[in-house]
Design a protein around this motif. Structure first.
Motif, PDB file in Angstrom:
ATOM      1  N   ARG A 154      17.203   8.119  -6.794  1.00  0.00           N
ATOM      2  CA  ARG A 154      18.391   8.200  -5.939  1.00  0.00           C
ATOM      3  C   ARG A 154      18.885   6.821  -5.510  1.00  0.00           C
ATOM      4  O   ARG A 154      20.079   6.582  -5.426  1.00  0.00           O
ATOM      5  CB  ARG A 154      18.092   9.046  -4.708  1.00  0.00           C
ATOM      6  CG  ARG A 154      19.308   9.228  -3.811  1.00  0.00           C
ATOM      7  CD  ARG A 154      19.138  10.325  -2.837  1.00  0.00           C
ATOM      8  NE  ARG A 154      19.291  11.576  -3.572  1.00  0.00           N
ATOM      9  CZ  ARG A 154      19.198  12.766  -3.039  1.00  0.00           C
ATOM     10  NH1 ARG A 154      18.934  12.890  -1.786  1.00  0.00           N
ATOM     11  NH2 ARG A 154      19.351  13.847  -3.767  1.00  0.00           N
ATOM     12  N   THR A 155      17.954   5.886  -5.270  1.00  0.00           N
ATOM     13  CA  THR A 155      18.351   4.574  -4.756  1.00  0.00           C
ATOM     14  C   THR A 155      18.387   3.489  -5.823  1.00  0.00           C
ATOM     15  O   THR A 155      18.973   2.431  -5.603  1.00  0.00           O
ATOM     16  CB  THR A 155      17.393   4.116  -3.653  1.00  0.00           C
ATOM     17  OG1 THR A 155      16.080   3.968  -4.203  1.00  0.00           O
ATOM     18  CG2 THR A 155      17.364   5.107  -2.503  1.00  0.00           C
ATOM     19  N   GLY A 156      17.734   3.714  -6.953  1.00  0.00           N
ATOM     20  CA  GLY A 156      17.668   2.689  -7.989  1.00  0.00           C
ATOM     21  C   GLY A 156      16.598   1.649  -7.722  1.00  0.00           C
ATOM     22  O   GLY A 156      16.448   0.699  -8.463  1.00  0.00           O
ATOM     23  N   GLY A 157      15.852   1.832  -6.641  1.00  0.00           N
ATOM     24  CA  GLY A 157      14.778   0.910  -6.302  1.00  0.00           C
ATOM     25  C   GLY A 157      13.486   1.267  -7.011  1.00  0.00           C
ATOM     26  O   GLY A 157      13.339   2.361  -7.565  1.00  0.00           O
ATOM     27  N   ALA A 158      12.563   0.327  -7.006  1.00  0.00           N
ATOM     28  CA  ALA A 158      11.282   0.562  -7.672  1.00  0.00           C
ATOM     29  C   ALA A 158      10.224  -0.372  -7.107  1.00  0.00           C
ATOM     30  O   ALA A 158      10.529  -1.454  -6.608  1.00  0.00           O
ATOM     31  CB  ALA A 158      11.417   0.353  -9.173  1.00  0.00           C
ATOM     32  N   ASN A 159       8.991   0.076  -7.197  1.00  0.00           N
ATOM     33  CA  ASN A 159       7.825  -0.756  -6.913  1.00  0.00           C
ATOM     34  C   ASN A 159       7.027  -0.870  -8.203  1.00  0.00           C
ATOM     35  O   ASN A 159       6.849   0.116  -8.911  1.00  0.00           O
ATOM     36  CB  ASN A 159       6.940  -0.133  -5.828  1.00  0.00           C
ATOM     37  CG  ASN A 159       7.632  -0.080  -4.489  1.00  0.00           C
ATOM     38  OD1 ASN A 159       8.427  -0.949  -4.155  1.00  0.00           O
ATOM     39  ND2 ASN A 159       7.347   0.943  -3.712  1.00  0.00           N
ATOM     40  N   LEU A 160       6.566  -2.059  -8.490  1.00  0.00           N
ATOM     41  CA  LEU A 160       5.698  -2.298  -9.641  1.00  0.00           C
ATOM     42  C   LEU A 160       4.380  -2.831  -9.098  1.00  0.00           C
ATOM     43  O   LEU A 160       4.374  -3.793  -8.333  1.00  0.00           O
ATOM     44  CB  LEU A 160       6.319  -3.313 -10.595  1.00  0.00           C
ATOM     45  CG  LEU A 160       5.387  -3.926 -11.653  1.00  0.00           C
ATOM     46  CD1 LEU A 160       4.835  -2.871 -12.595  1.00  0.00           C
ATOM     47  CD2 LEU A 160       6.106  -5.022 -12.423  1.00  0.00           C
ATOM     48  N   THR A 161       3.294  -2.201  -9.494  1.00  0.00           N
ATOM     49  CA  THR A 161       1.971  -2.685  -9.116  1.00  0.00           C
ATOM     50  C   THR A 161       1.238  -3.067 -10.399  1.00  0.00           C
ATOM     51  O   THR A 161       1.130  -2.261 -11.319  1.00  0.00           O
ATOM     52  CB  THR A 161       1.176  -1.608  -8.349  1.00  0.00           C
ATOM     53  OG1 THR A 161       1.942  -1.195  -7.220  1.00  0.00           O
ATOM     54  CG2 THR A 161      -0.163  -2.153  -7.884  1.00  0.00           C
ATOM     55  N   ILE A 162       0.750  -4.307 -10.439  1.00  0.00           N
ATOM     56  CA  ILE A 162      -0.035  -4.779 -11.578  1.00  0.00           C
ATOM     57  C   ILE A 162      -1.477  -4.891 -11.111  1.00  0.00           C
ATOM     58  O   ILE A 162      -1.776  -5.619 -10.161  1.00  0.00           O
ATOM     59  CB  ILE A 162       0.457  -6.144 -12.097  1.00  0.00           C
ATOM     60  CG1 ILE A 162       1.914  -6.038 -12.536  1.00  0.00           C
ATOM     61  CG2 ILE A 162      -0.421  -6.622 -13.251  1.00  0.00           C
ATOM     62  CD1 ILE A 162       2.515  -7.361 -12.980  1.00  0.00           C
ATOM     63  N   THR A 163      -2.347  -4.141 -11.790  1.00  0.00           N
ATOM     64  CA  THR A 163      -3.766  -4.191 -11.456  1.00  0.00           C
ATOM     65  C   THR A 163      -4.538  -4.799 -12.612  1.00  0.00           C
ATOM     66  O   THR A 163      -4.144  -4.684 -13.770  1.00  0.00           O
ATOM     67  CB  THR A 163      -4.320  -2.786 -11.130  1.00  0.00           C
ATOM     68  OG1 THR A 163      -4.048  -1.919 -12.234  1.00  0.00           O
ATOM     69  CG2 THR A 163      -3.685  -2.215  -9.876  1.00  0.00           C
ATOM     70  N   ASN A 164      -5.624  -5.444 -12.246  1.00  0.00           N
ATOM     71  CA  ASN A 164      -6.492  -6.130 -13.190  1.00  0.00           C
ATOM     72  C   ASN A 164      -7.893  -6.049 -12.606  1.00  0.00           C
ATOM     73  O   ASN A 164      -8.062  -6.208 -11.408  1.00  0.00           O
ATOM     74  CB  ASN A 164      -6.021  -7.582 -13.323  1.00  0.00           C
ATOM     75  CG  ASN A 164      -6.879  -8.383 -14.264  1.00  0.00           C
ATOM     76  OD1 ASN A 164      -8.030  -8.671 -13.964  1.00  0.00           O
ATOM     77  ND2 ASN A 164      -6.305  -8.760 -15.391  1.00  0.00           N
ATOM     78  N   PRO A 165      -8.927  -5.812 -13.424  1.00  0.00           N
ATOM     79  CA  PRO A 165     -10.270  -5.671 -12.851  1.00  0.00           C
ATOM     80  C   PRO A 165     -10.799  -6.953 -12.200  1.00  0.00           C
ATOM     81  O   PRO A 165     -11.711  -6.889 -11.386  1.00  0.00           O
ATOM     82  CB  PRO A 165     -11.139  -5.269 -14.040  1.00  0.00           C
ATOM     83  CG  PRO A 165     -10.322  -5.471 -15.251  1.00  0.00           C
ATOM     84  CD  PRO A 165      -8.901  -5.559 -14.854  1.00  0.00           C
TER      85      PRO A 165
END
Length: 180
Positions: A154-165
């Motif tokens: 609806r808003t066009g927003g996003a969160n990106l989470t990058i995980t690494n051990p």
């Protein structure tokens, strides 16, 4: 006489109620314009949501970060450089993002600058808010980086989470756009 007056009064009330219910609500020009504007905005929002859903399903989109933060409680940093983004197209990811590395403080910022075509476990899942897109890649290293996009249609927003051990997760907030 009293019965007749009561019956006549009841019939008049009933006739008045039928007349009021049968009439259309008369709106002033100002109210009508407001309702038309609200309806147009609702249509534009619905069309934007459909476009966003189509963009995500096409696997042809770009994430444009605006902030980044090392998890769980690192400082929030603004990203002003328009060069930083993640583009997804044809099973390929074009990644150019600042990234925070380090096992213990002081952490340091580096840049992930890769184009990878081996996106392992690429999944797209529809959620109540929009979409969850996930994939993993080694970024040509001995470690695996997992990218998880939480996209709000609806808003066009996003969160990106990058995980690494090896390192703490880094979360980015930004927008999604169609990749042309």
């Amino acid at each position: 006489m009293k019965k007749t007056a009561i019956i006549v009064a009841g019939l008049l009330l009933f006739a008045g109620a039928v007349t009021v219910i049968g009439q259309k609500k008369v709106l002033s020009p100002k109210q009508e314009r407001r309702e038309v504007r609200e309806q147009r905005r609702a249509e534009r929002i619905a069309n934007y949501e459909k476009t966003m859903d189509s963009t995500i399903l096409s696997r042809n989109f770009q994430f444009n970060p605006q902030t980044m933060q090392q998890q769980p409680a690192g400082p929030m940093r603004q990203i002003m450089n328009p060069t930083f983004n993640v583009g997804i197209w044809d099973g390929t990811a074009d990644i150019c993002l600042p990234y925070i590395k380090g096992y213990v403080p002081p952490y340091y910022t580096t840049v992930l600058n890769y184009t990878v075509s081996n996106l392992q476990g690429y999944t797209t899942e529809q959620t109540h808010e929009g979409w969850m897109v996930t994939f993993s890649t080694s970024l040509f290293s001995a470690s695996t980086y997992t990218f998880t996009f939480e996209i709000f249609s609806r808003t066009g927003g996003a969160n990106l989470t990058i995980t690494n051990p090896w390192y703490n997760a880094v979360q980015y907030s930004g927008t999604i756009s169609q990749l042309y």
